[in-house]
Design a protein around this motif. Structure first.
Motif: not given
Length: 320
Positions: A149-158
């Motif tokens: 990540t370059e934005s320091d924002h990651v996501g998981i769609i569970a």
């Protein structure tokens, strides 16, 4: 004399009780295997992978195989099992966690049939739950997301809150990148693409640049859209670089086809009986997919080292 007789009877009773606590190790001659599938064998994700596992059983073990698609309710399960029983099927695989409760309800009515399903907490004398150690695969996916990540924002769609890979992903990201923010959203379905895409768009609008979609049909749509938006994704269940190219950093692959083949072999040998069993990287039924060229080679090597250490010790890096 009475005292000695009492001791002998107690000893014999204890031996009989202990004998009942251990597997009988009696081999079974399995000739016919059936499979129930919630949706379709042509979905190119979970359903098709289970069907390929059934075909492997047919080919490798020389068994007759049967399957039924679109089996989603208890009455449908009951009818399918009755049809399988009339055809002489001795082992039935439910290709979803939802079959755990369905099988638990009816298994005692078919004591001569062995029931098998995946990822659940129901078991019985003739009911086996085969569980993937999904927390570990989520952890290594999280390490990749935290690194890239370059934005320091990651996501998981569970799909569901109970999925162990959700906690694993969270811990893996936090281990690799303590500064990263982790957005977790739930679809409450394996396949509801519209809801998943709503979550996806909201995540992108909020700066998420690495997404891990842990569902079935919707994971492919998320991976495709991530490629179009020029952000990263991590594939799920299958190697999804064929869908998203190098924007797919890696994939966490569940080899459910190998798992079914292994389980049927063990059941036939009498080495697997009713209960709950866990399998993962160590048994080679979970693996990481090819790494994207976008991932630095030194981190690829580091990830492989951490994975090999986990296979040897059973400990994830943050548990050491």
């Amino acid at each position: 004399m009475e005292k000695r007789l009492g001791i002998i009877l107690f000893t014999l009773l204890a031996m009989l009780t202990l004998t009942g606590c251990f597997p009988s190790n009696s081999s079974q001659n399995i000739e016919k295997v059936g499979m129930l599938i919630e949706h379709s064998i042509n979905d190119q994700t979970w359903g098709s992978k289970g069907y390929h596992g059934l075909l492997d059983i047919e080919k490798e073990l020389d068994m007759e195989v049967y399957f039924k698609e679109g089996v989603q309710t208890q009455p449908q399960v009951n009818r399918a099992i009755e049809e399988f029983a009339n055809q002489g099927v001795q082992l039935i695989i439910g290709h979803s966690s939802t079959y755990g409760q369905f099988f638990h309800t009816i298994a005692s009515s078919y004591p001569d049939i062995q029931f098998v399903y995946v990822n659940g907490a129901y078991s019985d004398d003739n009911l086996i739950s085969l569980n993937f150690n999904s927390m570990s695969m989520g952890f290594f996916a999280g390490m990749v997301a935290g690194k890239m990540t370059e934005s320091d924002h990651v996501g998981i769609i569970a799909a569901y809150e109970w999925q162990p890979e959700v906690e694993g992903f969270y811990e893996g990201v936090a281990y690799q990148n303590p500064d990263a923010n982790i957005n977790i959203q739930y679809v409450y379905s394996w396949d509801e693409s519209e809801i998943a895409m709503d979550h996806y768009r909201n995540m992108v609008d909020n700066g998420v640049d690495v997404i891990y979609p842990t569902g079935d049909a919707y994971s492919m749509k998320v991976v495709e859209e991530a490629q179009n938006d020029q952000i990263y994704s991590i594939g799920y269940v299958n190697d999804q670089q064929s869908i998203g190219g190098q924007s797919v950093l890696t994939s966490t692959i569940q080899h459910v086809d190998k798992l079914y083949l292994y389980a049927v072999e063990q059941i036939e040998k009498g080495e697997l009986e009713g209960g709950i069993y866990n399998y993962g990287f160590t048994e080679e039924v979970i693996s990481m997919g090819p790494y994207s060229d976008e991932i630095p080679e030194d981190f690829q090597d580091h990830l492989d080292e951490q994975l090999n250490e986990y296979i040897e010790t059973g400990l994830l890096p943050d548990h050491e």
